[in-house]
Scaffold this motif. Structure first.
Motif, PDB file in Angstrom:
ATOM      1  N   SER A 173       1.034  -1.124   0.203  1.00  0.00           N
ATOM      2  CA  SER A 173      -0.701  -0.017  -0.667  1.00  0.00           C
ATOM      3  C   SER A 173       0.354   1.221   0.217  1.00  0.00           C
ATOM      4  O   SER A 173       0.262   1.705  -0.639  1.00  0.00           O
ATOM      5  N   ASN A 174       1.943   0.816   1.092  1.00  0.00           N
ATOM      6  CA  ASN A 174       2.758   2.716   1.238  1.00  0.00           C
ATOM      7  C   ASN A 174       3.412   3.054  -0.327  1.00  0.00           C
ATOM      8  O   ASN A 174       4.049   4.021  -0.649  1.00  0.00           O
ATOM      9  N   ALA A 175       4.143   1.288  -0.968  1.00  0.00           N
ATOM     10  CA  ALA A 175       4.516   1.873  -2.563  1.00  0.00           C
ATOM     11  C   ALA A 175       4.296   1.913  -3.039  1.00  0.00           C
ATOM     12  O   ALA A 175       3.804   2.830  -3.668  1.00  0.00           O
ATOM     13  N   ALA A 176       2.984   1.552  -3.663  1.00  0.00           N
ATOM     14  CA  ALA A 176       1.655   2.237  -4.522  1.00  0.00           C
ATOM     15  C   ALA A 176       1.704   3.520  -4.140  1.00  0.00           C
ATOM     16  O   ALA A 176       0.805   4.365  -5.158  1.00  0.00           O
ATOM     17  N   THR A 177       1.239   4.022  -3.043  1.00  0.00           N
ATOM     18  CA  THR A 177       1.190   5.405  -2.642  1.00  0.00           C
ATOM     19  C   THR A 177       2.109   6.556  -3.103  1.00  0.00           C
ATOM     20  O   THR A 177       2.703   7.587  -4.084  1.00  0.00           O
TER      21      THR A 177
ATOM     22  N   SER B 104      12.605   3.081   5.675  1.00  0.00           N
ATOM     23  CA  SER B 104      11.609   2.459   7.563  1.00  0.00           C
ATOM     24  C   SER B 104      11.380   1.081   6.767  1.00  0.00           C
ATOM     25  O   SER B 104      10.424   0.793   7.364  1.00  0.00           O
ATOM     26  N   GLY B 105      11.454   0.487   5.513  1.00  0.00           N
ATOM     27  CA  GLY B 105      11.741  -1.048   5.209  1.00  0.00           C
ATOM     28  C   GLY B 105       9.715  -0.792   4.469  1.00  0.00           C
ATOM     29  O   GLY B 105       9.214  -1.603   4.251  1.00  0.00           O
ATOM     30  N   LEU B 106       9.682   0.677   3.621  1.00  0.00           N
ATOM     31  CA  LEU B 106       8.422   0.568   3.711  1.00  0.00           C
ATOM     32  C   LEU B 106       7.299   0.853   4.402  1.00  0.00           C
ATOM     33  O   LEU B 106       6.120   0.318   3.754  1.00  0.00           O
ATOM     34  N   ARG B 107       8.003   0.632   5.751  1.00  0.00           N
ATOM     35  CA  ARG B 107       6.091   1.177   6.955  1.00  0.00           C
ATOM     36  C   ARG B 107       6.643   2.223   7.531  1.00  0.00           C
ATOM     37  O   ARG B 107       8.313   3.096   7.048  1.00  0.00           O
TER      38      ARG B 107
ATOM     39  N   GLU C  99      18.707  -1.054  -5.004  1.00  0.00           N
ATOM     40  CA  GLU C  99      17.523  -0.455  -6.350  1.00  0.00           C
ATOM     41  C   GLU C  99      16.966  -1.413  -6.967  1.00  0.00           C
ATOM     42  O   GLU C  99      16.520  -1.471  -7.750  1.00  0.00           O
ATOM     43  N   PRO C 100      17.926  -3.367  -6.974  1.00  0.00           N
ATOM     44  CA  PRO C 100      16.552  -4.677  -7.523  1.00  0.00           C
ATOM     45  C   PRO C 100      15.600  -4.175  -7.471  1.00  0.00           C
ATOM     46  O   PRO C 100      14.588  -4.402  -8.405  1.00  0.00           O
ATOM     47  N   ASP C 101      15.158  -4.423  -6.211  1.00  0.00           N
ATOM     48  CA  ASP C 101      14.277  -4.541  -5.781  1.00  0.00           C
ATOM     49  C   ASP C 101      13.123  -3.449  -6.006  1.00  0.00           C
ATOM     50  O   ASP C 101      12.259  -3.654  -6.366  1.00  0.00           O
ATOM     51  N   ALA C 102      13.255  -2.231  -6.177  1.00  0.00           N
ATOM     52  CA  ALA C 102      12.685  -0.942  -6.409  1.00  0.00           C
ATOM     53  C   ALA C 102      12.739  -0.894  -8.078  1.00  0.00           C
ATOM     54  O   ALA C 102      11.325  -0.361  -7.847  1.00  0.00           O
TER      55      ALA C 102
ATOM     56  N   ALA D 183      14.167   2.985  -3.230  1.00  0.00           N
ATOM     57  CA  ALA D 183      14.879   2.230  -3.265  1.00  0.00           C
ATOM     58  C   ALA D 183      14.931   3.703  -1.149  1.00  0.00           C
ATOM     59  O   ALA D 183      15.309   2.628  -0.508  1.00  0.00           O
ATOM     60  N   THR D 184      14.748   4.698  -1.502  1.00  0.00           N
ATOM     61  CA  THR D 184      15.188   5.532  -0.513  1.00  0.00           C
ATOM     62  C   THR D 184      14.060   4.787   0.741  1.00  0.00           C
ATOM     63  O   THR D 184      14.777   4.874   2.315  1.00  0.00           O
ATOM     64  N   ALA D 185      12.888   4.802   0.757  1.00  0.00           N
ATOM     65  CA  ALA D 185      11.821   4.522   1.539  1.00  0.00           C
ATOM     66  C   ALA D 185      12.449   2.889   2.404  1.00  0.00           C
ATOM     67  O   ALA D 185      11.948   2.437   2.789  1.00  0.00           O
ATOM     68  N   LEU D 186      12.219   2.526   0.794  1.00  0.00           N
ATOM     69  CA  LEU D 186      12.983   0.221   1.642  1.00  0.00           C
ATOM     70  C   LEU D 186      14.494   0.218   2.873  1.00  0.00           C
ATOM     71  O   LEU D 186      14.178  -0.049   3.949  1.00  0.00           O
ATOM     72  N   GLN D 187      15.360   1.219   2.559  1.00  0.00           N
ATOM     73  CA  GLN D 187      16.214   1.860   3.378  1.00  0.00           C
ATOM     74  C   GLN D 187      16.226   2.358   4.641  1.00  0.00           C
ATOM     75  O   GLN D 187      16.245   2.062   5.911  1.00  0.00           O
TER      76      GLN D 187
END
Length: 317
Positions: A71-75, A101-104, A176-179, A95-99
């Motif tokens: 949900s956060n990634a889609a936003t 907050s883990g997209l939380r 980056e690959p996952d993002a 990629a920034t949000a993954l690092q």
């Protein structure tokens, strides 16, 4: 020495116990194997999955996440596209949000850092309430990124660091690959690539007005016809109660440049947003072009004569 009757009996008992124990171990191992096959076979396992097309090595890449993360990634993606930002900008943001907050959307961090991007009220990023709003925080990230000269041509770590001023700038690179996989799906470049199986722990009904409101917050007021745009009291612009299912027109965006292929990409962007937010907004079905997604069943092909002019969102009743 010859065996006595008692020693023979003890030997037989130990052999029987060994065989029973071995059989139980085999059954447990088989049960574990079947459980793993059930999960990895993409059966009805709660959560969300993004899968790429086959790569250069002939194998597809997969990224798994929770409904909250999806949900956060889609936003994040929707806010970027609504601002006319390219797919590369969405990849940098994800990629920034993954690092960070883990997209939380977390309510804590280093010093006064908060939210998806760990932005700090004391550094002028906004109030605590604003930063904990994913739409606002994503918008602030893109606003700062857009000021970085040539950000789309910079290494991801450099572009992200120009915005974040992190003490560990190289940490962004590992995401980056996952993002990139996520952004390809969420910006609509990879059709039917995102699938979610919502937990559906409760039988709560969907709120059509909330779904429309979230569409407008993420994509802007032009995402829906004027009569469909709802006010904070849940009424449509015409004053009638908002009701589902919801039809979202598919039009090429400024970021995509226009044209048939770009409109189709816009359709998949909207469809993936709805799937990613299915748990939060109680969405049960999403259809676009010749594909239909159903909660708990995933995507299926459903041949139609048309259907590329709108995305239809069915809600839990």
């Amino acid at each position: 020495m010859p065996r006595t009757a008692s020693s023979t009996s003890r030997h037989t008992g130990r052999s029987r116990l060994f065989r029973v124990t071995a059989a139980l171990v085999v059954l447990a191992a088989l049960g574990g194997y079947l459980a793993v096959q059930y999960v990895t076979g993409n059966k009805l396992v709660e959560g969300c999955t993004v899968e790429s097309a086959d790569g250069s090595d002939g194998r597809a890449r997969t990224y798994r996440m929770s409904p909250e993360q999806a949900s956060n990634a889609a936003t994040i993606s929707a806010v970027g596209v609504s601002r006319g930002m390219p797919e590369r900008a969405v990849t940098i943001a994800l990629a920034t949000a993954l690092q960070e907050s883990g997209l939380r959307n977390i309510e804590h961090g280093d010093r006064d850092s908060l939210g998806l991007f760990q932005q700090r009220p004391s550094q002028g990023w906004g109030t605590e309430e604003q930063i904990l709003d994913p739409v606002y925080s994503a918008g602030e990230f893109y606003r700062h990124l857009a000021k970085v000269p040539g950000y789309s041509r910079l290494p991801l770590t450099v572009a992200a660091q120009r915005v974040q001023r992190s003490g560990f700038p190289q940490a962004y690179a590992k995401h980056e690959p996952d993002a990139a996989l996520l952004s390809a799906a969420l910006t609509g470049r990879t059709p039917a690539a995102l699938n979610c199986v919502p937990p559906r722990a409760t039988a709560a009904k969907a709120d059509p007005a909330k779904v429309r409101s979230e569409l407008v917050r993420a994509f802007g007021k032009d995402v829906l016809p004027a009569r469909e745009v709802t006010s904070p009291d849940g009424k449509s612009a015409a004053g009638a109660p908002a009701a589902g299912p919801i039809s979202v027109p598919v039009r090429a965006t400024r970021a995509s440049g226009g044209g048939g292929k770009d409109a189709d990409r816009r359709g998949w962007e909207l469809a993936h947003w709805a799937v990613a937010r299915s748990e939060a907004l109680r969405i049960d079905e999403v259809s676009y072009a010749d594909r239909v997604w159903k909660a708990g069943a995933g995507w299926r092909t459903e041949r139609k004569e048309s259907g590329t002019t709108e995305v239809r969102i069915g809600l839990a009743q």
